[in-house]
Design a protein around this motif. Structure first.
Motif, PDB file in Angstrom:
ATOM      1  N   VAL A 170       0.853  -1.193   0.000  1.00 34.91           N
ATOM      2  CA  VAL A 170       0.000   0.000   0.000  1.00 34.91           C
ATOM      3  C   VAL A 170       0.886   1.239   0.000  1.00 34.91           C
ATOM      4  O   VAL A 170       1.796   1.354   0.830  1.00 34.91           O
ATOM      5  CB  VAL A 170      -0.933   0.006   1.238  1.00 34.91           C
ATOM      6  N   ASP A 171       0.623   2.154  -0.984  1.00 34.77           N
ATOM      7  CA  ASP A 171       1.383   3.402  -1.065  1.00 34.77           C
ATOM      8  C   ASP A 171       0.550   4.496  -0.410  1.00 34.77           C
ATOM      9  O   ASP A 171      -0.405   5.020  -0.987  1.00 34.77           O
ATOM     10  CB  ASP A 171       1.660   3.745  -2.529  1.00 34.77           C
ATOM     11  N   THR A 172       0.892   4.873   0.784  1.00 41.45           N
ATOM     12  CA  THR A 172       0.089   5.834   1.551  1.00 41.45           C
ATOM     13  C   THR A 172       0.421   7.288   1.208  1.00 41.45           C
ATOM     14  O   THR A 172      -0.153   8.205   1.782  1.00 41.45           O
ATOM     15  CB  THR A 172       0.318   5.611   3.052  1.00 41.45           C
ATOM     16  N   ASP A 173       1.417   7.462   0.251  1.00 43.26           N
ATOM     17  CA  ASP A 173       1.791   8.841  -0.102  1.00 43.26           C
ATOM     18  C   ASP A 173       0.801   9.483  -1.078  1.00 43.26           C
ATOM     19  O   ASP A 173       0.781  10.705  -1.237  1.00 43.26           O
ATOM     20  CB  ASP A 173       3.192   8.855  -0.720  1.00 43.26           C
ATOM     21  N   LEU A 174       0.005   8.657  -1.802  1.00 40.90           N
ATOM     22  CA  LEU A 174      -0.938   9.177  -2.802  1.00 40.90           C
ATOM     23  C   LEU A 174      -2.252   9.568  -2.123  1.00 40.90           C
ATOM     24  O   LEU A 174      -2.912   8.728  -1.498  1.00 40.90           O
ATOM     25  CB  LEU A 174      -1.202   8.120  -3.882  1.00 40.90           C
ATOM     26  N   VAL A 175      -2.617  10.847  -2.271  1.00 43.42           N
ATOM     27  CA  VAL A 175      -3.865  11.354  -1.671  1.00 43.42           C
ATOM     28  C   VAL A 175      -4.835  11.681  -2.792  1.00 43.42           C
ATOM     29  O   VAL A 175      -4.546  12.485  -3.670  1.00 43.42           O
ATOM     30  CB  VAL A 175      -3.602  12.603  -0.808  1.00 43.42           C
ATOM     31  N   LEU A 176      -6.030  11.000  -2.818  1.00 39.62           N
ATOM     32  CA  LEU A 176      -7.026  11.179  -3.882  1.00 39.62           C
ATOM     33  C   LEU A 176      -8.392  11.425  -3.281  1.00 39.62           C
ATOM     34  O   LEU A 176      -8.692  11.009  -2.155  1.00 39.62           O
ATOM     35  CB  LEU A 176      -7.084   9.925  -4.768  1.00 39.62           C
ATOM     36  N   SER A 177      -9.212  12.070  -4.134  1.00 43.59           N
ATOM     37  CA  SER A 177     -10.621  12.202  -3.764  1.00 43.59           C
ATOM     38  C   SER A 177     -11.354  10.959  -4.241  1.00 43.59           C
ATOM     39  O   SER A 177     -10.801  10.110  -4.948  1.00 43.59           O
ATOM     40  CB  SER A 177     -11.230  13.453  -4.416  1.00 43.59           C
TER      41      SER A 177
END
Length: 983
Positions: free
Chosen positions: A660-667
């Motif tokens: 899991v890449d927790t650095d990507l923030v999306l709506s």
């Protein structure tokens, strides 16, 4: 024969003396001396040579008859006997024994062979440092009149008894082959006790070639006339083999390695060709597999980013909702639990307070009773010279009785007068006792017990304290009687034993001079106290008698109160120990109860505070739960869609990464767009995978590498098996050019090494020739019968000689492998003439050396035609001596018998020359013949008619019938001066 050439010069003597067979072969008991030349007489097939063949059982380090044909080679008339047949012949019974008497530089000794009951076809040996005469009685009773005076086996003759008696005579059991080899073949040495039993000291370690040499020489010694033409070639072949094996450059040719190396190179050439034919398939596989890997990494990266974004949103809503919901439920539960706990604590505090009250009252009573008892002990203890509560209780009971008597006297005037008279009498007695004691103190009297020994004084003082008050010195007879009586008592660890039994309730009171004086003082104090009480009682009675009613009532009441106080004191003393235990127990109980009540109060206060706090938090949490639930459902649906896409990829055989890449923030809208991109990428992955699998299966089917055929049916490109197979293929295709160059170098090296190894055959031929020349050099100075000289020619296998010539011409620098026919010849030779097992690659000289020819020189003329049996026997005897000398040290004389069978067929003129040659070479000649004749008796002079007598009494084992006890018959030279008178 020239004295210059003595093949076995004098030195340390190692010689066999006697062979004894007990219930073995055809012998019930046969004892054959083998240390002097003699003739063995008996009909054919009786077992003459079979008996002598038993020497192999002693001279070879074997422990069973398994593979007997190879170990011993027992045979007769062309028939080779099996292990079962040989074992049944030599050891048919548990009472079967074969004994060899021998001698070395430490004297005579015997080796006894017998059955091994723990191993099939096995036999054991016991070595005894005794001559046979010392142990003969264990096997045969020569004093017995049985069997026509020939003797019989001992009574209760059995294996166990014989073993025990042999071991009792310092015998040792030689069980394993290593210990047997050490004992038999190691020259006598003080540092190795087992060498006391050395039969044949060797110059080399007893390795297999040496053992085969010994066996072959034994065969030759049993057939000195050369009836079996194989014995001499076998002996020479194994001696050469032994010398080569221990030389610095042994001749070992590994034909199998040559063949296997050629096969490997041929397979390698085929492999290189096959790999180059699949080069295009490999290039296509590499491109599609790399594309697949790149796209798969992209897919995993997008999934990881999308999973991280959804996880971030879920982390914002789902955990908060779940935590808040759980928190609310927990708060409600906690509040109810706290309420219930508060009620429980309140009830428990009330219960414990109720339990506390009776304990406090009991403690007050116990303290009062204990204090009273301690006051009484402190008051009355010195009076009676004891701190024991029981003794003081008894003392108070006496006081109570006196008080009761006084009470009666207070209530009756007549009794009062009588009591007064008693008290007045006591007054006089007390004064007298006090005066006596004062006098003893003034005179420093030692007292009656001071005149006794310490033990007797202690016993009397413990029995009755009154003995301390006696002052008279006892007479001698009285002292003896008292001490005899005291000896009936024993003091042991604070206990007293009377006549050996423990006396219960017996208090030991030691006595010494100081304690005697202290006792007088204590007794004075006690008497003065009694005197004071007696005076008081006299005064009271006088007043009572003179007074009226009121005084009498007051005195009675006072006495009643005094009696009550005495009763209370007695009760307190009686219950002192129990009261102290109860006091301690109840104090502990009360302390524990108080601690527990204190903890209950603290817990109750804590619960009150928790209840107030919990109620306030519960109200705030209800509001928070309602707010979170509105945002939770939308993000849950996005997560469900992502899991569905992962499932589609997994069903296609791909491993779905859980990264899991927790650095990507999306709506939420951006998450839906990424899900569409993942669907497109999935189709691309399927195409790359299909193309990779097609090319991979084509390469697998072409057997480019020895891979599992099941890999062709795998669909998971991410598996470890596929990855390993791909890396192996990659290494193979990328290195095929360098491997091809290396292959050509190896072919050239192979051809060169093959040429070098084959040339070693010439070394073997030279070794055989050198051995022949050395033997002939020794034979050159030997004169035998009418021969001018004798030489030998060692014949070798035709195939061996032909192969050397054929292989000398093959190429050694070519980069091409030779034809199959070349290697086939090598393989055929390998299978026929190479030894197998751990020594594979070594020439089997027993097969290479095919024959040994004698070349005789008579009056300058050489010929190879056969000579008479006598001449052949003499030559064999000389050769046997020469060959034996190569096995034993130069300063050792090893003597064993040589056998000439059917001596009756020998030319009469050859017999004395044969004997001379044999004995000159330090051998013993044993000739065998069905019967005696004039020239045998004349030239041998000593004979053993071994099988003349048979068992006539007693139990017979198998066919063991013959009895012979070494009573030889012989001719004796008669002196010429002797005179004879006719009767």
């Amino acid at each position: 024969m020239d004295d210059v050439f003595d093949l076995l010069s004098d030195g340390d003597l190692y010689k066999v003396l006697r062979l004894v067979m007990v219930n073995s072969g055809s012998a019930a008991y046969v004892e054959i001396p083998i240390d002097e030349t003699a003739a063995l007489l008996s009909k054919n097939n009786k077992g003459k040579t079979s008996a002598l063949n038993a020497l192999k059982l002693f001279l070879l380090p074997e422990i069973n008859f398994k593979a007997c044909e190879k170990k011993f080679g027992f045979s007769s008339g062309g028939k080779v006997y099996t292990g079962e047949e040989s074992f049944s012949y030599y050891f048919p019974s548990a009472t079967s024994f074969i004994i060899l008497e021998a001698t070395n530089i430490q004297g005579d000794f015997c080796i006894v062979l017998h059955q091994n009951p723990k191993e099939a076809l096995g036999y054991n040996r016991i070595a005894v440092p005794k001559s046979y005469a010392d142990i003969r009685h264990l096997f045969w009773n020569t004093e017995s009149d049985a069997n026509q005076g020939m003797g019989s086996h001992p009574v209760d003759f059995n294996l166990s008894t014989v073993q025990q008696q042999l071991m009792a005579q310092k015998g040792i059991a030689l069980i394993d082959q290593e210990s047997i080899r050490t004992a038999l073949y190691t020259r006598v040495s003080p540092t190795k006790p087992e060498t006391r039993f050395c039969l044949m000291p060797l110059v080399q370690l007893p390795k297999p070639p040496m053992m085969r040499s010994i066996k072959a020489l034994l065969q030759l010694s049993f057939d000195i006339k050369g009836a079996n033409t194989k014995n001499l070639p076998l002996a020479i072949a194994n001696i050469i083999d032994s010398e080569i094996s221990t030389s610095k450059e042994p001749v070992n040719i590994d034909f199998k390695r040559i063949h296997s190396e050629r096969e490997r190179l041929r397979q390698e050439a085929n492999h290189i060709h096959n790999v180059k034919n699949h080069q295009q398939n490999w290039l296509a596989l590499g491109k599609s597999y790399r594309d697949y890997g790149l796209n798969l990494r992209t897919w995993h990266k997008d999934v990881a980013g999308l999973s991280g974004a959804i996880a971030t949103l879920l982390n914002q809503f789902q955990p908060e909702h779940e935590v808040a919901q759980e928190q609310l439920q927990g708060l409600v539960s906690d509040r109810k639990r706290i309420e219930k706990s508060l009620a429980g604590k309140t009830a428990e505090i009330s219960t414990k307070n109720g339990e506390r009250k009776p304990i406090v009252k009991d403690l007050e009573k116990l303290n009062t009773s204990i204090e009273l008892a301690k006051e009484v002990i402190a008051r009355e203890g010195p009076v009676i010279d004891s701190q024991d509560a029981f003794d003081i209780s008894n003392y108070l009971r006496e006081i109570k009785k006196e008080a009761e008597v006084e009470l009666e006297s207070f209530q009756n005037r007549e009794k009062a007068n009588a009591r007064l008279e008693v008290l007045v009498g006591n007054k006089t007695k007390l004064a007298t006792k006090i005066k006596l004691l004062d006098q003893q103190l003034a005179e420093d009297s030692q007292g009656f017990l001071s005149f006794l020994d310490e033990h007797s004084a202690t016993i009397l003082n413990s029995l009755n304290a009154g003995f301390k008050g006696l002052s008279q010195e006892p007479m001698f007879v009285q002292t003896q009687a008292i001490e005899c009586f005291a000896e009936l008592f024993e003091l042991e660890n604070d206990q007293v034993l009377f006549c050996g039994e423990v006396l219960d309730n017996f208090q030991i009171k030691s006595f010494d001079a100081q304690s005697f004086r202290d006792n007088i003082i204590a007794e004075l104090d006690k008497l003065r106290d009694q005197q004071e009480k007696n005076e008081k009682s006299i005064d009271e009675l006088n007043r009572l008698i003179k007074a009226g009613g009121e005084l009498s009532t007051a005195l009675v009441e006072e006495k009643h109160q005094e009696l009550k106080e005495i009763d209370d004191e007695i009760k307190a003393l009686a219950s002192l120990d129990r009261d102290q235990e109860d006091l301690q127990e109840k104090q502990l109980t009360l302390a524990g109860l108080d601690d527990y009540l204190e903890s209950l109060e603290v817990e109750k206060d804590t619960l009150n505070n928790q209840y107030i706090e919990c109620f306030a938090i519960e109200e705030e949490t209800r509001k928070k739960v309602t707010s979170i639930e509105k945002n939770f459902e939308r993000i849950k649906q996005c997560d469900t869609q992502l899991q569905y896409l992962k499932k589609l990829i997994a069903e296609d055989g791909e491993t779905v990464s859980e990264t899991v890449d927790t650095d990507l923030v999306l709506s939420v809208d951006e998450v839906e767009q990424h899900l569409g991109t993942l669907e497109t990428l999935q189709n691309t992955l399927k195409n790359d995978k299909q193309k990779s699998l097609e090319k991979f299966r084509a390469i697998i089917s072409g057997n480019v590498l020895a891979l599992d055929a099941e890999l062709a049916h795998r669909t998971d490109l991410e598996s470890i098996d596929f990855s390993d197979a791909y890396q192996k293929l990659r290494s193979e295709f990328e290195n095929i050019e360098s491997k091809e160059k290396e292959h050509l170098i190896q072919v050239r090296n192979h051809n060169h090494e093959t040429s070098v190894e084959i040339s070693l055959l010439d070394n073997m031929a030279r070794a055989i020739k050198n051995f022949e020349e050395r033997i002939n050099a020794q034979l050159g100075s030997v004169k035998i019968s009418n021969l001018t000289g004798v030489t030998i020619e060692i014949k070798t296998l035709d195939g061996f000689n032909t192969l050397r010539r054929e292989l000398a011409n093959h190429g050694s620098t070519s980069d091409q492998l030779m034809e199959d026919s070349f290697y086939q010849r090598l393989m055929d030779f390998c299978e026929q003439y190479l030894t197998t097992g751990s020594g594979y690659g070594k020439l089997d000289l027993e097969k290479i050396v095919t024959d040994v020819k004698f070349v005789y020189e008579i009056n300058g003329k050489k010929e190879s035609t056969s000579q008479s049996n006598g001449t052949s026997g003499m030559v064999n005897a000389v050769l046997l001596a020469i060959l034996m000398r190569r096995l034993v040290p130069e300063d050792v004389t090893f003597t064993l018998p040589v056998v000439f069978d059917e001596i009756g067929s020998l030319d009469e003129d050859n017999l004395p020359e044969l004997r001379r040659v044999v004995e000159f070479n330090h051998f013993v000649l044993l000739v065998a013949n069905p019967n005696n004749n004039g020239y045998i008796a004349q030239h041998i002079g000593r004979w053993h008619d071994v099988y003349l007598h048979n068992v006539t009494e007693g139990e017979v084992v198998n066919k063991c019938l013959a009895i012979y006890v070494a009573e030889t018959e012989s001719l004796k030279t008669v002196e010429s001066q002797a005179s004879f008178e006719l009767a």
